[in-house]
Design an enzyme around this catalytic site. Structure first.
Site, PDB file in Angstrom:
ATOM      1  N   GLY A 115       0.758  -1.213  -0.040  1.00 30.92           N
ATOM      2  CA  GLY A 115       0.166   0.036  -0.045  1.00 30.92           C
ATOM      3  C   GLY A 115       1.018   1.157   0.052  1.00 30.92           C
ATOM      4  O   GLY A 115       2.171   1.100   0.447  1.00 30.92           O
ATOM      5  N   CYS A 116       0.289   2.345  -0.628  1.00 25.55           N
ATOM      6  CA  CYS A 116       1.040   3.561  -0.570  1.00 25.55           C
ATOM      7  C   CYS A 116       1.373   4.086   0.763  1.00 25.55           C
ATOM      8  O   CYS A 116       2.603   4.470   1.061  1.00 25.55           O
ATOM      9  CB  CYS A 116       0.272   4.548  -1.344  1.00 25.55           C
ATOM     10  SG  CYS A 116      -1.493   4.918  -0.562  1.00 25.55           S
TER      11      CYS A 116
END
Length: 309
Positions: A115-116
């Site tokens: 995930g970012c």
């Protein structure tokens, strides 16, 4: 011979970005599926199994369904959803996380794209935990702000079509965000960090911050010791760099439009306090760029092909 790639979910923000990156490349052949067959299970199964590598840009349940459709086939998978990021049998797709992580990705059949937000958190924290500068059971917190493109088409429309006039919005206030297990597990922590995400009125970009009370940590590490640890961890990375903190402002847009990530160690040795700051593009190193990097490694291609340096 080109690598056959199918993007399942190429109509979403991340899927479109990956498709745009891969389409011009001569070493990649995109397997496509007509729009009217996108939700046809047998048509999807055919496209998935016809590919050498499938990239899943789907909600979690649909990603699990795609893996089931592939079954025992030879197709290798990069999953950009959160479905498999702490799952047994999946390699975490953050090549710079450990010294042997890129090699593990290259050999893997199943790779979970990070995930970012966790990408920023792990880049800052994992080297410090590994080096013993931050104990595994330390109560960490992570405040991070993303551009609104991170919320996909719905949030993009909300910000761009006048459905909200806010400039900044905090969310996930119940402290049960789905990224928390990923951050805890891959950082090697005993407890998940207190995660405080927010979104700002900027299309892309991300700024994440981990505050550290150096005076309370075992050994009372200095700012220089923290920075040296991070520099050593990413000394060979073409995408992650450590910049000096000059005391000025750090912009959320600093690395927007690129696949780079910049880390900084700011603080005050006299006060024994530090702020670890990471900037990246939530659609770049935090999503599509990471998937392309993992694809390159799995296919034995130039790891930086298709990336924006």
């Amino acid at each position: 011979m080109s690598v056959r790639v199918f993007i399942d979910g190429a109509v979403g923000t991340t899927g479109i970005d990956i498709q745009d990156r891969l389409a011009p490349r001569g070493d990649i052949t995109l397997v496509t599926l007509a729009e009217d067959r996108r939700k046809d299970a047998e048509a999807r199964r055919g496209a998935l199994t016809d590919a050498d590598i499938a990239i899943l840009c789907l909600p979690d349940d649909a990603a699990r369904e795609a893996v089931a459709l592939i079954g025992d086939g030879a197709t290798r998978v990069i999953d950009a959803s959160t479905a498999h990021r702490v799952a047994t049998g999946w390699v975490y797709g953050f090549p710079e996380l450990e010294a042997d992580q890129a090699a593990k990705i290259a050999d893997a059949r199943f790779v979970a794209n990070p995930g970012c937000y966790p990408t920023a958190f792990l880049a800052l924290v994992r080297p410090l935990v590994r080096a013993g500068l931050v104990p595994a059971d330390w109560p960490l917190s992570f405040a991070a702000t993303s551009g609104y493109s991170g919320g996909g088409k719905t949030m993009i429309a909300e910000f761009e079509q006048g459905r909200t006039d806010t400039a900044f919005r905090a969310y996930a206030l119940g402290l049960a965000h789905k990224h928390a297990p990923e951050m805890r597990g891959h950082a090697g922590l005993t407890h998940p960090p207190i995660f405080a995400p927010s979104v700002a009125r900027v299309y892309s970009g991300m700024l994440g911050e981990v505050p550290l009370p150096l005076y309370a940590l075992p050994g009372r590490p200095t700012i220089a010791a923290i920075e040296d640890c991070l520099r050593g961890a990413y000394a060979d990375s073409a995408l992650i760099g450590v910049a000096p903190c000059d005391g000025g402002a750090i912009r959320i847009e600093e690395n927007a439009g690129t696949d780079r990530m910049t880390l900084r160690v700011c603080g005050n040795d006299a006060a024994g306090q530090a702020r670890l700051v990471a900037t990246l593009d939530n659609l770049g190193k935090g999503a599509g760029g990471a998937a392309v990097q993992n694809l390159n490694l799995m296919a034995g291609l130039d790891p930086l092909a298709g990336l924006n340096l």
